[in-house]
Design an enzyme around this catalytic site. Structure first.
Site, PDB file in Angstrom:
ATOM      1  N   GLY A   8     -82.307 -16.206 -10.480  1.00  0.00           N
ATOM      2  CA  GLY A   8     -80.857 -16.032 -11.068  1.00  0.00           C
ATOM      3  C   GLY A   8     -80.116 -16.898 -10.098  1.00  0.00           C
ATOM      4  O   GLY A   8     -80.043 -16.733  -8.958  1.00  0.00           O
ATOM      5  N   GLY A  25     -76.522 -16.971 -10.659  1.00  0.00           N
ATOM      6  CA  GLY A  25     -74.987 -16.973 -10.713  1.00  0.00           C
ATOM      7  C   GLY A  25     -74.326 -16.673  -9.345  1.00  0.00           C
ATOM      8  O   GLY A  25     -74.841 -17.158  -8.113  1.00  0.00           O
ATOM      9  N   GLY A  32     -77.000 -14.854  -6.856  1.00  0.00           N
ATOM     10  CA  GLY A  32     -78.245 -15.624  -6.395  1.00  0.00           C
ATOM     11  C   GLY A  32     -77.868 -17.000  -6.012  1.00  0.00           C
ATOM     12  O   GLY A  32     -78.727 -17.511  -5.003  1.00  0.00           O
ATOM     13  N   HIS A  68     -65.699  -2.197 -21.999  1.00  0.00           N
ATOM     14  CA  HIS A  68     -64.447  -2.857 -21.527  1.00  0.00           C
ATOM     15  C   HIS A  68     -63.551  -2.898 -22.689  1.00  0.00           C
ATOM     16  O   HIS A  68     -63.695  -2.934 -23.866  1.00  0.00           O
ATOM     17  CB  HIS A  68     -64.786  -4.161 -21.486  1.00  0.00           C
ATOM     18  CG  HIS A  68     -63.669  -4.936 -20.487  1.00  0.00           C
ATOM     19  ND1 HIS A  68     -62.614  -5.152 -21.132  1.00  0.00           N
ATOM     20  CD2 HIS A  68     -63.625  -5.500 -19.026  1.00  0.00           C
ATOM     21  CE1 HIS A  68     -61.964  -5.700 -20.210  1.00  0.00           C
ATOM     22  NE2 HIS A  68     -62.334  -6.091 -18.923  1.00  0.00           N
ATOM     23  N   SER A 112     -59.505 -11.008 -20.578  1.00  0.00           N
ATOM     24  CA  SER A 112     -59.344 -10.480 -19.314  1.00  0.00           C
ATOM     25  C   SER A 112     -58.693  -9.159 -18.942  1.00  0.00           C
ATOM     26  O   SER A 112     -57.361  -8.923 -19.504  1.00  0.00           O
ATOM     27  CB  SER A 112     -58.946 -11.496 -18.335  1.00  0.00           C
ATOM     28  OG  SER A 112     -58.686 -10.882 -17.117  1.00  0.00           O
ATOM     29  N   ARG A 128     -61.199   1.213 -16.745  1.00  0.00           N
ATOM     30  CA  ARG A 128     -61.826   0.667 -18.063  1.00  0.00           C
ATOM     31  C   ARG A 128     -62.419   1.925 -18.693  1.00  0.00           C
ATOM     32  O   ARG A 128     -62.290   1.987 -20.169  1.00  0.00           O
ATOM     33  CB  ARG A 128     -62.834  -0.368 -17.647  1.00  0.00           C
ATOM     34  CG  ARG A 128     -62.244  -1.452 -17.092  1.00  0.00           C
ATOM     35  CD  ARG A 128     -63.149  -2.454 -16.878  1.00  0.00           C
ATOM     36  NE  ARG A 128     -62.903  -3.680 -16.469  1.00  0.00           N
ATOM     37  CZ  ARG A 128     -63.657  -4.724 -15.958  1.00  0.00           C
ATOM     38  NH1 ARG A 128     -64.801  -4.673 -15.970  1.00  0.00           N
ATOM     39  NH2 ARG A 128     -62.880  -5.863 -15.674  1.00  0.00           N
ATOM     40  N   LEU A 143     -67.299  -9.924  -9.084  1.00  0.00           N
ATOM     41  CA  LEU A 143     -67.298 -10.964  -8.356  1.00  0.00           C
ATOM     42  C   LEU A 143     -67.514 -10.647  -6.780  1.00  0.00           C
ATOM     43  O   LEU A 143     -68.061 -11.353  -6.284  1.00  0.00           O
ATOM     44  CB  LEU A 143     -66.272 -11.838  -8.735  1.00  0.00           C
ATOM     45  CG  LEU A 143     -65.803 -12.004 -10.016  1.00  0.00           C
ATOM     46  CD1 LEU A 143     -64.967 -13.101 -10.352  1.00  0.00           C
ATOM     47  CD2 LEU A 143     -67.275 -12.887 -10.852  1.00  0.00           C
TER      48      LEU A 143
END
Length: 665
Positions: free
Chosen positions: A54, A56, A59, A280, A298, A345, A469
């Protein structure tokens, strides 16, 4: 034997502990732990090999950092470039406790908000470390040239996200994930050019190699040529993302899958809290039964957009601009006056479902199977309205913040959100569960480390917005490089030969599996099975769950899996490009995972975060936890083919935060 089966489905095993977790004052645990971990001198690092699956944010950052440190790194991704990792899709921002707005933020407040947002089902030590490291992430990314939004004076700007009352989210318009990934990608490519990282694109991990109880490599399939490759190393890092695509329709990229972590689970790695799925609230509603993916808008839009539905069901057909202000129900502002549209959420999603269940949903009606088993037509949408923000700030200011998101919405729906309210509805987005890891991010298989969304460690039962993130970059840049060295300090480990019996068995099992797929020669496509699984999961293990429904789902999934293995049709050959073969392997793993998710949801007879059991709710319809029974991590051991999984409990101990029912009112 079945005499000790619970519900006739699973067993309970010995409890487990995180033996790597430090003790003492929480403010100094991470600093002291870093000092106490063993070091690897630069000369020895050149002798050590690390595989990372991975590329992303987690990784990619880990590969870049370990390569820079001098280890020999192999980085694998199934995309044609690391820049196409799904981290790119995270639009809204990244949290950090910088307190630039001087509004009362701090490391402790970020820690508290994250534990509370996760409904008190996460580890205190892990979450505090995440909050502590967050400020360093921003400094790292700014140094890499990530173009964060700035105020007029040049300082980095912040905005709010759900579940908090401060502004701590750093953002790059609506492209934050993309910009952060470019930063990590540049750091990774620098190491590729330096020769410390070898990059394998269009390669998919299809098996974990475990030798003498330690993770020592992977079997990867070259997705272009079909060739199976054996790669050996001193340690393996899985950073392959989450498993939301078990629902078929989700906001995940269509290639996202669970195979890397599930193959590790089948080799003995514990899978923790699989039932914790985040729905979400801010997605473009499904428009038909032929759709294969949902699009996320978003959460940052909830800063300025107001969410409402008509007060009367008879107004749901009207143009929203023709509905008078007094006939609108701004239900989040009404129910949760302290947080309003910025509730977490899970809460926003459940309330949107409640409004639609009351018959006050908007948009086109879609067919749905009701609790009585009969098909019904239901409107699944609520309004996200920017009229007040445009009036207050001006169209140009709103466009500067959200213009690319508005453009995307208009391209998909044909509606102009500057003129008419957006329509949104909850969809599967993120998974809080994943492979069990200790404080060092090491699974119960020595040498197997897990980073980012692939592990379970930081978010409890619900992830606050802009924290994905943060965790990915925290794990990749700052945590894993400091903890994996404690394991690697014992190396270099004895070399493993390619003809070792464990390696040969891993490769043989992959070849047999591929050959089996190609020779079933059934009548149904892989996608038809995936879509059927998704329907079961969404209906019985989606936004709400019941004991009766979950037991029914487990039986339905078992029947579907049996049919899959006798009637799936996979065309083509194994020794060349074959996307149907790729999907078959992924769906086979989803079928096993889906059953475990339902078992986990069945055993947890409480509501917490994204896991809402209808039998456990307050008089006001909010999630009702039972801390006396369920304040633990549920870590599942593979039970073998058609065997019963075993539950191992890791008790959650809270020393610095008081356990109490969440309230955002």
């Amino acid at each position: 034997m079945t005499d000790n089966l619970i519900h006739g489905i699973y067993r309970e095993g010995e409890p487990i502990q995180d033996t790597a977790a430090p003790k003492g004052p929480i403010e100094s645990r991470w600093t002291r732990h870093k000092f106490e971990t063993k070091l690897v001198n630069p000369a020895n690092r050149r002798k050590l090999d690390v595989i990372i699956v991975g590329t992303g944010l987690a990784g990619g950052a880990a590969a870049a950092t370990l390569g820079e440190a001098g280890y020999n790194v192999k980085a694998f991704c199934y995309q044609d470039s690391p820049r196409r990792a799904h981290s790119i899709a995270a639009q809204g921002g990244i949290n950090a406790a910088k307190n630039y707005k001087e509004d009362g933020d701090s490391v402790y407040r970020l820690f508290y908000d994250t534990v509370k947002g996760g409904d008190y089902r996460s580890r205190e030590s892990n979450v505090y470390r995440l909050a502590e490291v967050s400020a360093s992430i921003i400094d790292q990314c700014v140094a890499q040239g990530v173009p964060f939004a700035r105020e007029y004076g040049g300082l980095l700007d912040n905005r709010s996200f759900g579940g908090v009352q401060v502004s701590r989210t750093f953002y790059a318009r609506g492209q934050t994930g993309q910009q952060l990934l470019i930063g990590a990608y540049q750091a990774l490519e620098r190491q590729v050019a330096a020769g410390s990282v070898r990059q394998f694109t269009r390669h998919e991990m299809v098996e974990l190699i475990v030798v003498d109880g330690r993770a020592r490599g992977i079997i990867a399939r070259d997705m272009v040529t079909g060739e199976l490759e054996t790669h050996l190393a001193d340690a393996v890092v899985l950073a392959s993302g989450g498993y939301g695509n078990v629902f078929f329709l989700s906001t995940n990229a269509m290639g996202c899958n669970v195979t890397a972590t599930w193959r590790a689970h089948r080799k003995g790695a514990l899978f923790a809290n699989p039932c914790y799925t985040q729905i979400h609230p801010t997605c473009i509603p499904q428009h038909g039964d032929k759709q294969s993916k949902l699009t996320l808008m978003s959460e940052s839009l909830r800063n300025d957009g107001r969410i409402w539905v008509p007060k009367r069901a008879e107004d749901c057909d009207k143009d929203p601009r023709q509905i008078a202000e007094e006939d609108r129900d701004y239900y989040l502002e009404r129910i949760y006056p302290s947080f309003g549209n910025l509730v977490p959420r899970d809460i926003a999603s459940r309330q949107a479902k409640n409004m639609c269940d009351e018959g006050r949903g908007v948009g086109p009606a879609i067919a749905e199977i009701g609790p009585d088993g009969q098909e019904r037509q239901v409107r699944r949408g609520v309004y996200l309205d920017f009229a007040e923000a445009i009036s207050r700030l001006g169209k140009d200011a709103v466009s500067a913040k959200y213009g690319n998101l508005f453009d995307m919405y208009e391209r998909i729906t044909g509606d102009n959100p500057y003129e008419t309210p957006m329509r949104i509805y909850p969809a599967v987005h993120y998974t809080m569960g994943g492979l069990w890891v200790d404080y060092d991010l090491q699974s119960n298989i020595p040498g197997l480390f897990v980073a980012g969304e692939a592990n379970f460690s930081d978010h409890g039962a619900n992830r606050l917005g802009a924290s994905a993130l943060m965790q990915g970059l925290s794990d990749g840049y700052f945590v894993l490089p400091n903890t994996i060295r404690d394991y690697l300090a014992a190396g270099p480990f004895p070399k493993v030969d390619a003809d070792d019996s464990a390696v040969a068995e891993a490769e043989r099992s992959v070849r047999d599996r591929i050959q089996h797929f190609l020779t079933i020669n059934g009548t149904r496509s892989v996608d038809s099975f995936h879509r059927a699984l998704g329907s079961i999961m969404w209906e019985y293990c989606g936004m709400s769950r019941t004991e009766e429904g979950l037991k029914k789902a487990i039986g339905m999934i078992r029947d579907l899996r049996a049919e899959f293995w006798r009637d799936v049709r996979v065309l083509g050959e194994g020794d060349r490009l074959n996307q149907e073969l790729e999907k078959a392997g992924r769906v086979a793993d989803f079928l096993e995972l889906g059953e475990l998710m339902c078992i986990d949801a069945l055993h947890r007879r409480e509501s917490c975060g994204g896991h809402f059991r209808e039998e456990s709710q307050t008089e006001e319809g909010e999630a009702l936890r039972h801390d006396d029974e369920f304040a633990y991590v549920g870590a599942w051991e593979w039970g073998g083919e058609n065997g019963a999984p075993t539950l191992h409990k890791e008790d959650l101990v809270y020393e610095f935060i008081e356990l109490k029912q969440r309230s955002y009112k």
